[in-house]
Design a protein around this motif. Structure first.
Motif, short mmCIF file in Angstrom:
data_model
loop_
_atom_site.label_atom_id
_atom_site.label_comp_id
_atom_site.label_asym_id
_atom_site.label_seq_id
_atom_site.Cartn_x
_atom_site.Cartn_y
_atom_site.Cartn_z
N ASP A 24 -1.31 -44.21 -4.05
CA ASP A 24 -0.48 -45.38 -3.78
C ASP A 24 -1.32 -46.44 -3.07
OD1 ASP A 24 1.73 -44.17 -4.86
OD2 ASP A 24 2.49 -43.43 -2.93
N ASP A 25 -0.81 -47.69 -3.07
CA ASP A 25 -1.48 -48.76 -2.33
C ASP A 25 -1.43 -48.46 -0.84
OD1 ASP A 25 -1.64 -49.89 -4.80
OD2 ASP A 25 -0.12 -51.43 -4.44
N SER A 26 -2.43 -48.98 -0.11
CA SER A 26 -2.51 -48.78 1.33
C SER A 26 -2.82 -50.10 2.03
CB SER A 26 -3.61 -47.76 1.67
OG SER A 26 -3.36 -46.51 1.05
N ILE A 27 -2.55 -50.13 3.33
CA ILE A 27 -2.88 -51.28 4.16
C ILE A 27 -4.23 -51.05 4.82
CG2 ILE A 27 -2.19 -52.70 6.13
CD1 ILE A 27 -0.40 -53.04 3.76
N ALA A 28 -5.07 -52.08 4.81
CA ALA A 28 -6.39 -51.99 5.45
C ALA A 28 -6.50 -53.05 6.54
CB ALA A 28 -7.50 -52.20 4.41
N TYR A 29 -7.10 -52.66 7.66
CA TYR A 29 -7.32 -53.57 8.78
C TYR A 29 -8.81 -53.64 9.07
CZ TYR A 29 -2.43 -52.20 9.52
OH TYR A 29 -1.10 -51.93 9.34
N HIS A 30 -9.27 -54.77 9.58
CA HIS A 30 -10.68 -54.85 9.94
C HIS A 30 -10.92 -55.83 11.08
CE1 HIS A 30 -9.96 -57.64 6.53
NE2 HIS A 30 -10.65 -58.49 7.28
N LEU A 31 -11.93 -55.49 11.89
CA LEU A 31 -12.42 -56.33 12.97
C LEU A 31 -13.93 -56.46 12.77
CD1 LEU A 31 -10.62 -54.66 16.01
CD2 LEU A 31 -9.98 -56.82 14.93
N GLY A 32 -14.48 -57.59 13.19
CA GLY A 32 -15.91 -57.75 13.02
C GLY A 32 -16.49 -58.80 13.95
N VAL A 33 -17.81 -58.73 14.09
CA VAL A 33 -18.56 -59.76 14.79
C VAL A 33 -19.77 -60.08 13.92
CG1 VAL A 33 -19.77 -58.00 16.17
CG2 VAL A 33 -19.80 -60.38 16.90
N GLY A 34 -20.03 -61.39 13.72
CA GLY A 34 -21.10 -61.81 12.84
C GLY A 34 -22.06 -62.77 13.51
N TYR A 35 -23.22 -62.91 12.91
CA TYR A 35 -24.24 -63.82 13.44
C TYR A 35 -24.97 -64.47 12.27
CZ TYR A 35 -28.34 -65.55 15.92
OH TYR A 35 -29.32 -66.35 16.42
N GLN B 7 -10.25 -49.92 8.97
CA GLN B 7 -9.31 -48.80 8.96
C GLN B 7 -8.40 -48.92 7.76
OE1 GLN B 7 -8.73 -46.20 11.20
NE2 GLN B 7 -6.86 -45.46 10.24
N VAL B 8 -8.43 -47.91 6.88
CA VAL B 8 -7.47 -47.82 5.78
C VAL B 8 -6.41 -46.81 6.20
CG1 VAL B 8 -7.11 -47.36 3.34
CG2 VAL B 8 -9.26 -48.37 4.10
N ASP B 9 -5.18 -47.29 6.34
CA ASP B 9 -4.15 -46.51 7.01
C ASP B 9 -3.37 -45.64 6.04
OD1 ASP B 9 -3.11 -45.74 9.38
OD2 ASP B 9 -1.80 -47.46 9.68
N GLY B 10 -4.05 -44.68 5.46
CA GLY B 10 -3.36 -43.67 4.68
C GLY B 10 -3.37 -43.87 3.18
N PHE B 11 -4.34 -43.24 2.47
CA PHE B 11 -4.28 -43.13 1.02
C PHE B 11 -3.38 -41.94 0.69
CE2 PHE B 11 -8.61 -45.21 0.99
CZ PHE B 11 -8.21 -46.34 0.31
N ASP B 12 -2.20 -42.19 0.10
CA ASP B 12 -1.30 -41.11 -0.32
C ASP B 12 -1.75 -40.63 -1.70
OD1 ASP B 12 0.47 -41.08 1.91
OD2 ASP B 12 1.34 -42.94 1.18
N LEU B 13 -2.30 -39.42 -1.76
CA LEU B 13 -2.86 -38.88 -2.99
C LEU B 13 -1.95 -37.81 -3.56
CD1 LEU B 13 -6.56 -38.42 -1.74
CD2 LEU B 13 -5.59 -40.39 -2.92
#
Length: 233
Positions: free
Chosen positions: A59-70, A84-90
Motif C-alpha cells: 500500500d501507499d505510505s507517508i514519508a517524512y524528511h529533515l535535512g541540512v544542506g550547504y 522516515q517511511v512510516d509503514g510499508f504494508d506488505l
C-alpha cells in the motif's frame, strides 16, 4: 507500527545545522511525501525445500524528511537527509514449498535512513535564467528496517518481528521555486533502494515453535514524491 524518528539521528542533523550556521549558503529542509514500494518476492528459509515465498504488494505510505544542506559551488549542493517511511504494508499470496497455499502473508516495515546527497543545479550548469531551478541528485547512506510480525491468514503460522539495516542509495529529480528571500518550495521525485528488511528466525506453526534456516527477507525499493520547504540561512 508507528515509530518516531530516532532521537540520535535528529540530534545529528541539528548539530550539523548549528556547526554550519555561521557559514553562507546553508539551508534547512523539511517536508512530507508519498512513497510506494515496488512489488517484491520475499523468501522464507523454512525447513522445507524449495524455500517458501511471498509475492508482496505494498500500500501507499507517508514519508517524512529533515535535512541540512550547504552550497559547495553555484551549481552543486550537498545535503544530509534524515528520512522516515512510516509503514510499508506488505501482503501477497504465500507459496508453501513451491506450491500455492491459498493463504495471504502480511507484514509491515518501517524504514528510517540517513543519506548524504549531491544535488546538481541544472540552471546553473546551463547558465539559464528560469523561474524554477531544476536539479538532479545522487546519494548513499544507511537504512534501518523495523519489520513487524509476519502472519499468514487462515493459518496459525507466524514469524517474529526484528530490526535490520544496511546500505541504501537514492537518485532524484526535482526543482525549487523561491517564495521569499530565504524560503523556497522544493518538489522532487526519488527512487530509493533501502536494501533488505529481515524478520527474526523465531517462528511458530500450529502451536509449535521452530527455528528458520534463514529469515523472511524482502528488498525495500521505493518510488517517492515529496514536497518540502527550504530555508536558506
Amino acid at each position: 507500527m508507528k515509530k518516531q524518528l530516532p532521537l540520535g539521528l535528529v540530534t545529528a542533523v541539528g548539530i550539523a545545522a548549528s556547526n554550519l550556521a555561521a557559514a553562507s549558503d546553508v539551508y534547512l529542509k523539511g517536508g512530507v511525501g508519498w512513497a510506494q514500494n515496488e512489488g517484491e518476492t520475499a523468501t522464507v528459509g523454512d525447513l522445507g525445500a524449495p524455500p517458501d515465498r511471498v509475492m508482496f504488494e505494498s500500500d501507499d505510505s507517508i514519508a517524512y524528511h529533515l535535512g541540512v544542506g550547504y552550497r559547495l559551488a553555484e551549481w552543486l549542493d550537498t545535503e544530509l537527509s534524515l528520512n522516515q517511511v512510516d509503514g510499508f504494508d506488505l501482503s501477497g499470496p504465500y507459496e508453501n514449498d513451491g506450491n500455492p497455499s491459498g493463504e495471504i502473508g502480511r507484514t509491515e516495515v518501517d524504514t528510517t535512513s540517513v543519506i548524504i546527497l549531491g544535488l546538481v543545479n541544472l540552471s546553473a550548469v546551463l547558465d539559464a535564467s528560469w523561474p524554477v531551478e531544476p536539479y538532479v541528485g545522487l546519494g548513499a547512506g544507511y537504512a534501518r528496517h523495523d519489520m513487524a510480525r509476519f502472519n499468514i491468514t487462515n493459518d496459525s503460522a507466524t514469524i517474529n518481528s526484528d530490526t535490520s539495516g544496511g546500505f541504501a542509495w537514492k537518485v532524484l529529480l526535482g526543482a525549487t521555486y523561491p517564495v521569499s528571500e530565504h524560503m523556497s518550495l522544493d518538489a522532487s521525485y526519488a527512487y530509493t533502494d533501502y536494501g533488505e528488511a529481515k524478520s527474526s528466525l523465531a517462528a511458530y506453526e500450529r502451536g509449535g515453535a521452530l527455528q528458520l534456516n534463514s529469515p523472511l527477507t524482502v528488498d525495500i525499493r521505493s518510488h517517492e514524491l515529496s514536497l518540502s520547504l527550504r530555508y536558506r540561512l
